[in-house]
Design a protein around this motif. Structure first.
Motif, PDB file in Angstrom:
ATOM      1  N   THR A  31      31.443  32.369  54.676  1.00 41.33           N
ATOM      2  CA  THR A  31      31.071  33.777  54.709  1.00 41.33           C
ATOM      3  C   THR A  31      32.359  34.569  54.928  1.00 41.33           C
ATOM      4  OG1 THR A  31      28.901  33.251  55.596  1.00 41.33           O
ATOM      5  CG2 THR A  31      29.658  35.519  55.859  1.00 41.33           C
ATOM      6  N   ILE A  32      32.642  35.495  54.015  1.00 43.95           N
ATOM      7  CA  ILE A  32      33.907  36.239  54.034  1.00 43.95           C
ATOM      8  C   ILE A  32      33.664  37.699  53.668  1.00 43.95           C
ATOM      9  CG2 ILE A  32      35.269  34.212  53.369  1.00 43.95           C
ATOM     10  CD1 ILE A  32      35.426  35.553  50.522  1.00 43.95           C
ATOM     11  N   ALA A  59      38.468  36.690  39.651  1.00 44.91           N
ATOM     12  CA  ALA A  59      38.764  37.063  41.034  1.00 44.91           C
ATOM     13  C   ALA A  59      40.135  36.540  41.431  1.00 44.91           C
ATOM     14  CB  ALA A  59      37.706  36.498  41.968  1.00 44.91           C
ATOM     15  N   ALA A  60      40.636  37.079  42.523  1.00 43.56           N
ATOM     16  CA  ALA A  60      41.893  36.632  43.105  1.00 43.56           C
ATOM     17  C   ALA A  60      41.613  36.016  44.467  1.00 43.56           C
ATOM     18  CB  ALA A  60      42.849  37.815  43.262  1.00 43.56           C
ATOM     19  N   HIS A  61      42.287  34.913  44.747  1.00 39.99           N
ATOM     20  CA  HIS A  61      42.197  34.240  46.046  1.00 39.99           C
ATOM     21  C   HIS A  61      43.590  33.747  46.393  1.00 39.99           C
ATOM     22  CE1 HIS A  61      41.103  31.243  49.088  1.00 39.99           C
ATOM     23  NE2 HIS A  61      40.007  31.955  49.245  1.00 39.99           N
ATOM     24  N   ARG A  62      43.920  33.738  47.668  1.00 41.65           N
ATOM     25  CA  ARG A  62      45.273  33.362  48.069  1.00 41.65           C
ATOM     26  C   ARG A  62      45.592  31.883  47.843  1.00 41.65           C
ATOM     27  NH1 ARG A  62      43.972  37.117  52.024  1.00 41.65           N
ATOM     28  NH2 ARG A  62      43.226  35.548  53.482  1.00 41.65           N
ATOM     29  N   PHE A  91      46.124  40.460  49.756  1.00 44.81           N
ATOM     30  CA  PHE A  91      47.124  40.171  50.775  1.00 44.81           C
ATOM     31  C   PHE A  91      46.843  40.909  52.078  1.00 44.81           C
ATOM     32  CE2 PHE A  91      49.020  39.233  46.678  1.00 44.81           C
ATOM     33  CZ  PHE A  91      49.299  37.892  46.878  1.00 44.81           C
ATOM     34  N   SER A  92      45.581  41.126  52.344  1.00 45.65           N
ATOM     35  CA  SER A  92      45.110  41.711  53.596  1.00 45.65           C
ATOM     36  C   SER A  92      44.442  40.585  54.391  1.00 45.65           C
ATOM     37  CB  SER A  92      44.083  42.806  53.294  1.00 45.65           C
ATOM     38  OG  SER A  92      43.294  43.073  54.423  1.00 45.65           O
ATOM     39  N   LYS A  93      44.608  40.575  55.687  1.00 43.98           N
ATOM     40  CA  LYS A  93      43.994  39.521  56.508  1.00 43.98           C
ATOM     41  C   LYS A  93      42.475  39.664  56.571  1.00 43.98           C
ATOM     42  CE  LYS A  93      48.024  38.588  59.284  1.00 43.98           C
ATOM     43  NZ  LYS A  93      48.615  38.528  60.611  1.00 43.98           N
ATOM     44  N   LYS A  94      41.963  40.867  56.345  1.00 45.70           N
ATOM     45  CA  LYS A  94      40.517  41.101  56.445  1.00 45.70           C
ATOM     46  C   LYS A  94      39.765  40.532  55.247  1.00 45.70           C
ATOM     47  CE  LYS A  94      37.072  44.694  57.087  1.00 45.70           C
ATOM     48  NZ  LYS A  94      36.807  46.100  57.337  1.00 45.70           N
ATOM     49  N   PHE A  95      40.360  40.586  54.056  1.00 40.15           N
ATOM     50  CA  PHE A  95      39.675  40.176  52.833  1.00 40.15           C
ATOM     51  C   PHE A  95      40.237  38.856  52.315  1.00 40.15           C
ATOM     52  CE2 PHE A  95      39.669  44.865  52.812  1.00 40.15           C
ATOM     53  CZ  PHE A  95      38.302  45.061  52.941  1.00 40.15           C
ATOM     54  N   GLU A  96      39.337  38.014  51.765  1.00 42.58           N
ATOM     55  CA  GLU A  96      39.768  36.736  51.207  1.00 42.58           C
ATOM     56  C   GLU A  96      39.625  36.670  49.697  1.00 42.58           C
ATOM     57  OE1 GLU A  96      38.743  32.992  52.976  1.00 42.58           O
ATOM     58  OE2 GLU A  96      38.302  33.976  54.881  1.00 42.58           O
ATOM     59  N   LEU A  97      38.929  37.638  49.108  1.00 38.68           N
ATOM     60  CA  LEU A  97      38.652  37.584  47.678  1.00 38.68           C
ATOM     61  C   LEU A  97      38.726  38.985  47.095  1.00 38.68           C
ATOM     62  CD1 LEU A  97      37.665  35.275  45.717  1.00 38.68           C
ATOM     63  CD2 LEU A  97      35.373  36.148  46.078  1.00 38.68           C
ATOM     64  N   ASP A  98      39.364  39.105  45.929  1.00 38.99           N
ATOM     65  CA  ASP A  98      39.406  40.348  45.149  1.00 38.99           C
ATOM     66  C   ASP A  98      38.604  40.105  43.878  1.00 38.99           C
ATOM     67  OD1 ASP A  98      40.714  42.571  46.135  1.00 38.99           O
ATOM     68  OD2 ASP A  98      42.691  41.949  45.442  1.00 38.99           O
ATOM     69  N   LEU A  99      37.538  40.839  43.686  1.00 35.71           N
ATOM     70  CA  LEU A  99      36.686  40.670  42.514  1.00 35.71           C
ATOM     71  C   LEU A  99      37.083  41.631  41.404  1.00 35.71           C
ATOM     72  CD1 LEU A  99      33.221  40.592  44.317  1.00 35.71           C
ATOM     73  CD2 LEU A  99      34.438  38.632  43.353  1.00 35.71           C
ATOM     74  N   SER A 100      36.777  41.254  40.173  1.00 35.88           N
ATOM     75  CA  SER A 100      36.938  42.199  39.066  1.00 35.88           C
ATOM     76  C   SER A 100      35.864  43.278  39.219  1.00 35.88           C
ATOM     77  CB  SER A 100      36.781  41.483  37.726  1.00 35.88           C
ATOM     78  OG  SER A 100      35.469  40.982  37.591  1.00 35.88           O
ATOM     79  N   GLN A 101      36.041  44.407  38.536  1.00 32.47           N
ATOM     80  CA  GLN A 101      35.083  45.501  38.664  1.00 32.47           C
ATOM     81  C   GLN A 101      33.698  45.114  38.164  1.00 32.47           C
ATOM     82  OE1 GLN A 101      36.449  49.216  37.094  1.00 32.47           O
ATOM     83  NE2 GLN A 101      38.180  49.317  38.499  1.00 32.47           N
ATOM     84  N   SER A 102      33.608  44.357  37.073  1.00 30.27           N
ATOM     85  CA  SER A 102      32.286  43.978  36.564  1.00 30.27           C
ATOM     86  C   SER A 102      31.568  43.052  37.536  1.00 30.27           C
ATOM     87  CB  SER A 102      32.400  43.328  35.185  1.00 30.27           C
ATOM     88  OG  SER A 102      33.237  42.207  35.242  1.00 30.27           O
ATOM     89  N   ALA A 103      32.297  42.158  38.196  1.00 28.34           N
ATOM     90  CA  ALA A 103      31.679  41.283  39.196  1.00 28.34           C
ATOM     91  C   ALA A 103      31.209  42.105  40.401  1.00 28.34           C
ATOM     92  CB  ALA A 103      32.652  40.203  39.635  1.00 28.34           C
TER      93      ALA A 103
END
Length: 124
Positions: A31-32, A59-62, A91-103
């Motif tokens: 859960t993130i 999506a982007a993940h570190r 690259f924020s400690k709060k978020f683990e995933l960056d989604l595309s706009q459609s997602a």
């Protein structure tokens, strides 16, 4: 005697073959908090080398390997999407995933900016 040895060898091999089990891959569930790409990134190259397209479910993940398919579930409305990792970040400690706009739109989080989600994926 030779036939008996052959027969016993075949029985032994058959018993060993039955004891071999195939291990199912481990599914990781977390859960993130997630967010999504800003409009200004449209067409820019991602870390994997492909261009970001808001219409694709990426999506982007570190840390996850490029090409990993991640199942993302919005915990507020139970909507689910599958995205493919093709970039590094956020690259924020709060978020683990960056989604595309459609997602983000498919999950119902586009105007909210971020959401608490459950992700699951299989590591090979």
């Amino acid at each position: 005697m030779r036939k008996l040895f052959l027969f016993l060898s075949l029985i032994s091999f058959g018993a060993q073959a039955q004891s071999i089990s195939v291990k199912e891959p481990d599914t990781i569930v977390k859960t993130i908090f997630t967010t999504y790409y800003a409009k200004k990134f449209e067409g820019r190259k991602t870390t994997s080398g492909e261009r970001y397209r808001a219409a694709k479910f990426t999506a982007a993940h570190r840390k996850l390997p490029f090409g990993t398919i991640v199942r993302v579930k919005n915990l507020r409305n139970d909507k689910i999407v599958e995205v493919r990792i093709n970039d590094r970040g956020p690259f924020s400690k709060k978020f683990e995933l960056d989604l595309s706009q459609s997602a983000a739109k498919a999950l119902g989080i586009y105007r909210l900016g971020y959401a608490k989600v459950e992700i699951s994926y299989v590591l090979n």
